[in-house]
Design an enzyme around this catalytic site. Structure first.
Site, PDB file in Angstrom:
ATOM      1  N   ALA A  71       0.844  -1.204   0.000  1.00 43.02           N
ATOM      2  CA  ALA A  71       0.000   0.000   0.000  1.00 43.02           C
ATOM      3  C   ALA A  71       0.875   1.249   0.000  1.00 43.02           C
ATOM      4  O   ALA A  71       0.598   2.233  -0.686  1.00 43.02           O
ATOM      5  CB  ALA A  71      -0.921  -0.006   1.221  1.00 43.02           C
ATOM      6  N   TYR A  72       1.942   1.183   0.765  1.00 35.21           N
ATOM      7  CA  TYR A  72       2.872   2.313   0.871  1.00 35.21           C
ATOM      8  C   TYR A  72       3.646   2.511  -0.433  1.00 35.21           C
ATOM      9  O   TYR A  72       3.620   3.579  -1.047  1.00 35.21           O
ATOM     10  CB  TYR A  72       3.825   2.053   2.041  1.00 35.21           C
ATOM     11  CG  TYR A  72       4.863   3.122   2.282  1.00 35.21           C
ATOM     12  CD1 TYR A  72       4.487   4.367   2.787  1.00 35.21           C
ATOM     13  CD2 TYR A  72       6.215   2.881   2.034  1.00 35.21           C
ATOM     14  CE1 TYR A  72       5.448   5.354   3.023  1.00 35.21           C
ATOM     15  CE2 TYR A  72       7.176   3.853   2.272  1.00 35.21           C
ATOM     16  CZ  TYR A  72       6.796   5.088   2.763  1.00 35.21           C
ATOM     17  OH  TYR A  72       7.742   6.049   3.000  1.00 35.21           O
ATOM     18  N   SER A  73       4.305   1.423  -0.875  1.00 37.13           N
ATOM     19  CA  SER A  73       5.202   1.547  -2.026  1.00 37.13           C
ATOM     20  C   SER A  73       4.456   1.932  -3.294  1.00 37.13           C
ATOM     21  O   SER A  73       4.960   2.724  -4.094  1.00 37.13           O
ATOM     22  CB  SER A  73       5.957   0.240  -2.248  1.00 37.13           C
ATOM     23  OG  SER A  73       6.788  -0.011  -1.136  1.00 37.13           O
TER      24      SER A  73
END
Ligand code: ZN
Length: 684
Positions: free
Chosen positions: A574-576
């Site tokens: 989700a972050y990357s």
């Protein structure tokens, strides 16, 4: 004006401390002096360096402010050395300064002001000089002579305008020697001088004459609309502020020649009434109230002729046109009286826009505040003077002499060189802690004005207050702003522009770091990451680009991305992914805005454990993903980079500073890793 003298306090003080006491009473009254204006003195017996009794003039030195003045700010001048100067015909400023430096009690005394001899030549032991609003208003009109006599009586000495210096000092000295019982002296188009055997006498005479002037002006003003009918209807507050936020960047761009200016906006009732009035176009263009103001306000403000303040495009066009005209007029004025000195910046310090209010400008927020304080008093003086007769200022040639007075110019050359980000306005998101905070503080150290934004208003205010305490009042403001909320972002930028007038640098830093394997990741977590880590950057960059383009001064946008873009890790989808969108957004912004001089670059930090997003949960999560015990996690990460370095928030701030500053003027669309060196994150 009320006397604030407390004899119970003053009676306990030594003569020089009484002078400090009196000076502070005068200095604390903005209707008497503003920002370093005015001066006071006492003549006392002191022992010189050989123990000889010496009659000494203790007079306020150049560069001190009466409201905070201390004993040490008064220079001691030997009367025996300066009194014979009364016999001289004339003396240049340079000669006078050189002479006075030889007459000091001690070589380390502060340099005396241009008005030192004026104090010396007055026979009374104590002298007070101010630029009292009421006295200036009384004298600055076409019936000035008469008005001073009517208000203050025939006994008050009147001296027509003459530039401060030797000749004025001598003229004042001679006039008062012939009239020892006069209650005071009015320097036309300049200010008031009173004197006495004691500080109390000089002070009370000052207050008494000022009060009489105030009462006279109040009676002239009663029931009258001094500036005539409104020429333009002032906009209601909400619309006014919204229009001002749209106009400010264009104004800042138009006047930031040759250097960027920081703006201050004011729209109080007295300001609005004046700028919107029938009389403003005429009265505002007559000249300064007293020569002392000219260094901070220039001789004339920029008046922008506007008929419909609600027509944003029309106002912006008028701002650009009239700013260019103002500059041309300033250059013509300089060439009329040109001296050996080069032209000072052809930049208005006060900008009046009917229906909207007043902007002031300066090299920093403090300078813009000084100009605003002075012009607010000027508006009052203009109104009072117009209540007597048509406002009149000192002759233009004398105004020029005041602006280009060699000794003031010399003072400017003593100022320290400007810092790298001086005159720049920066907005940092996620700046209440961690990397954002380090960037805000580092940029402020380099001279920037900083808008500190984050979710928590109190935390932002605390960071901003810390910056102001270190770097000076007005250098930072805190602002709650949720980067995922379009309305909040727009309102935040409008507020930033209202406070400082524009934007030069955006550091888009706010982020969150949700974890979880893709097959287990809730949709809400994925969407939240996209909202903060991708859309948030889009929203703030979009507003920044709009402001920067309206300004036309270029700009720099720095995105805090992550090493995950080039070296993604498991459980960090989700972050990357959101960060990859941010990375691509930065490159598109660079492509679209290069032609406008707006650069967009990225810093890619890794493992900055001071960063707000490194919650204990995240640390535990990442440790688990990498199969490392959590208590060894930070050290293991450090050992895994090529430099074996702990990456700190301030390291990221240095990289951001490089991209924000002109040191990277030829670089856009680039990223700079700040990760201690990670082979898997090398660009390829
Ligand atoms: Zn003065």
């Amino acid at each position: 004006m009320r006397s604030l003298w407390e004899e119970a306090v003053a009676a306990t003080l030594a003569p020089l401390d009484q002078l400090v006491y009196m000076s502070r009473l005068i200095g604390a009254e903005p209707d008497l002096v503003l920002w370093g204006g005015g001066n006071t003195s006492i003549k006392v017996w002191e022992k010189d360096f050989r123990g000889r009794d010496t009659y000494v003039l203790r007079v306020k030195g150049s560069g001190s402010d009466m409201k905070t003045i201390e004993r040490k700010h008064f220079s001691g001048v030997r009367m025996e050395d300066v009194l014979p100067l009364m016999e001289r015909e004339d003396m240049s400023d340079e000669e006078m300064v050189a002479y006075l430096s030889c007459a000091l009690m001690h070589p380390s005394e502060p340099r005396g002001s241009i008005e030192t001899l004026l104090h010396a030549f007055l026979p009374a032991p104590v002298v007070a000089h101010s630029h009292a609003d009421a006295i200036v208003a009384l004298s600055n009109n076409t019936r000035g002579e008469e008005a001073v006599r009517e208000a203050l009586g025939e006994d008050v000495v009147r001296i027509p305008y003459r530039r401060p210096g030797f000749l004025l000092s001598k003229e004042v000295g001679l006039a008062v020697r012939g009239r020892p019982d006069a209650p005071g002296l009015v320097l036309m188009n300049h200010g008031l001088i009173t004197w006495g055997a004691t500080c109390r006498e000089a002070y009370e005479a000052h207050i008494a004459l000022t009060t009489r002037a105030e009462e006279y002006l109040a009676s002239r003003r009663r029931g009258r609309v001094v500036f005539g009918a409104p020429r333009v209807r002032a906009l209601a507050e909400g619309e006014r502020r919204a229009v001002a936020a749209q106009v400010a960047p264009a104004l800042r761009g138009a006047i930031s020649v040759p250097k960027r200016m920081v703006l201050r906006y004011e729209d109080g009732p007295e300001v609005l009434e004046f700028v919107s009035s029938e009389a403003a176009p005429r009265v505002s263009q007559v000249g300064a109230a007293t020569p002392d103001h000219i260094l901070n306000t220039k001789v004339l403000p920029l008046y922008v002729p506007v008929d419909d303040p609600g027509d944003v495009a029309g106002v912006i066009a008028a701002v650009r046109r009239s700013a260019a005209e103002w500059r041309a007029a300033y250059e013509a004025y300089y060439h009329r009286y040109r001296v050996d000195e080069p032209m000072l910046d052809p930049t208005p310090r006060v900008i009046l826009v009917p229906g909207l209010g007043m902007w002031t400008s300066g090299k920093d927020a403090h300078a813009a505040l000084i100009s605003a304080d002075i012009y607010r008093h000027t508006i009052r003086i203009l109104g009072d003077a117009e209540a007597v007769a048509a406002y009149r200022s000192l002759p233009e040639q004398d105004a020029f002499a005041a602006e280009y007075w060699g000794l003031e110019l010399y003072k400017l050359t003593l100022a320290p060189p400007e810092k790298e980000l001086a005159r720049r306005i920066v907005l940092v998101t996620g700046a209440a802690s961690g990397i954002g905070r380090a960037i805000a503080e580092r940029f402020a150290e380099e001279g920037a004005h900083v808008v500190v934004t984050d979710l928590d208003a109190n935390a932002c205010a605390a960071v901003a207050a810390g910056i102001c305490a270190k770097q000076g009042a007005g250098r930072a403001v805190g602002l709650a702003m949720d980067v995922t909320d379009e309305g909040a972002v727009q309102a935040g930028f409008a507020e930033a522009v209202r406070v400082f007038g524009g934007l030069d640098i955006l550091v888009s830093n706010a982020g969150i770091a949700p974890t979880g394997r893709i097959e287990e990741l809730p949709l809400g977590t994925w969407e939240r990451s996209l909202a903060v880590n991708a859309t948030g950057h889009f929203l703030v960059a979009r507003e920044a680009v709009r402001v920067m383009r309206a300004q036309g001064l270029g700009g720099s946008i720095v995105f805090n991305v992550t090493k995950n873009v080039t070296a993604p890790g498991a459980d960090f989808g989700a972050y990357s992914c959101a960060k990859a969108a941010q990375y691509q957004l930065a490159r598109i912004l660079a492509v679209e805005n290069g032609a406008f001089g707006i650069r967009v670059n990225m810093v890619n930090p890794d493992a900055v454990f001071e960063a707000g997003l490194w919650t204990p949960e995240l640390k535990a999560e990442r440790a688990r993903a990498k199969g490392i015990p959590v208590e060894q996690f930070e050290e293991a990460i450090r050992q895994s980079n090529l430099l074996r370095a702990a990456v700190l928030a301030r390291d990221v701030a240095e990289a951001a500073l490089f991209f924000a500053s002109d040191r990277s003027a030829k670089t856009t669309g680039a990223f700079l890793p700040v990760d201690g060196g990670l082979r898997e994150a090398f660009p390829r």
